[in-house]
Design an enzyme around this catalytic site. Structure first.
Site, mmCIF file in Angstrom:
data_model
loop_
_atom_site.group_PDB
_atom_site.id
_atom_site.type_symbol
_atom_site.label_atom_id
_atom_site.label_comp_id
_atom_site.label_asym_id
_atom_site.label_seq_id
_atom_site.Cartn_x
_atom_site.Cartn_y
_atom_site.Cartn_z
ATOM 1 N N CYS A 143 42.082 40.742 45.276
ATOM 2 C CA CYS A 143 41.432 41.581 46.276
ATOM 3 C C CYS A 143 40.559 40.734 47.197
ATOM 4 O O CYS A 143 40.619 40.855 48.423
ATOM 5 C CB CYS A 143 40.620 42.687 45.606
ATOM 6 S SG CYS A 143 41.708 43.874 44.773
HETATM 7 N N1 PCA Z 1 42.761 45.011 42.176
HETATM 8 C C1 PCA Z 1 42.687 43.592 41.878
HETATM 9 C C2 PCA Z 1 43.938 43.014 42.443
HETATM 10 C C3 PCA Z 1 44.845 44.157 42.708
HETATM 11 C C4 PCA Z 1 43.981 45.350 42.633
HETATM 12 O O1 PCA Z 1 44.317 46.509 42.931
HETATM 13 C C5 PCA Z 1 41.390 42.947 42.319
HETATM 14 O O2 PCA Z 1 40.343 43.633 42.286
HETATM 15 O O3 PCA Z 1 41.378 41.769 42.670
#
Ligand code: PCA
EC number: 3.4.19.3
Length: 202
Positions: A143
């Site tokens: 993210c």
């Molecule tokens: N959350 C993860 C990666 C994919 C998602 O939906 C994150 O917080 O990095």
């Protein structure tokens, strides 16, 4: 003519068998909200692919705004993220790759601030009965990675567009599997995303 909003979710990852952000992005594809028409896509949980995928989508769709969504299992509130940092680290991605202290962009700033109206998003969410708070860390996993890539691209190309990332808590569906994480109904998660999108136009 409405403006274009690029909205992304992520595929499932780690031990989360579904990702509510994938479903929400899919359900909002084509919707018109305020000044924007939503163009949705789902990104891979893959350090070597997600950034390229996103930059290609930006080149193709030429959006006027970008909202990236991700699941933050364990968080209680909707969290517009304040900043992305220039590092990849964390657990294995869906290809089994596990970066350690890697730089995302060699020439990039250490940190890049969201250009979304994050304070107003939080105000609007709370005014409409949904718990929300600005988060000061998007982590160092996928993210943060895509948020950094989007903001770095916008800065490098002189594109002054609202862009950033919003983390969502788990859905009830996920909490049933996990047992010990807070959760929201799918409808409330989706309503939260709609309120954030509407904030771009008022
Ligand atoms: N959350 C993860 C990666 C994919 C998602 O939906 C994150 O917080 O990095």
């Amino acid at each position: 003519m409405t403006k274009k909003l690029l909205l992304t979710g992520f595929e499932p990852f780690l031990d989360f068998s579904v990702n509510p952000t994938k479903k929400i992005a899919g359900e909002l594809n084509g919707a018109v909200m305020g000044d924007y028409t939503v163009i949705s896509h789902v990104l891979s949980v893959d350090f070597r692919k997600a950034g390229k995928q996103l930059l290609q989508l930006i080149e193709e769709t030429k959006p006027d705004a970008i909202i990236l969504l991700g699941l933050a299992g364990g968080r209680f509130k909707v969290n517009p993220e304040r900043i992305a940092i220039n590092v990849n680290d964390g657990p294995r991605d869906n290809q089994g790759y596990k970066p350690e202290n890697e730089v995302i962009q060699e020439d990039g700033a250490d940190g890049l601030f969201s250009t979304l109206p994050i304070s107003r998003m939080v105000e609007q969410l709370q005014a409409q009965g949904l718990p929300a708070e600005i988060s000061n860390t998007a982590g160092t996993y996928l993210c943060n990675h895509v948020m950094y890539q989007a903001l770095h691209y916008a800065k490098a190309n002189n594109r002054h567009l609202p862009a950033g990332f919003i983390h969502l808590p788990a859905s009830h569906e996920l909490a049933i599997e996990h047992g010990k994480i807070p959760s929201w109904s799918h409808d409330d998660l989706k309503r939260a995303v709609i309120i954030c999108i509407e904030t771009l136009s008022n």
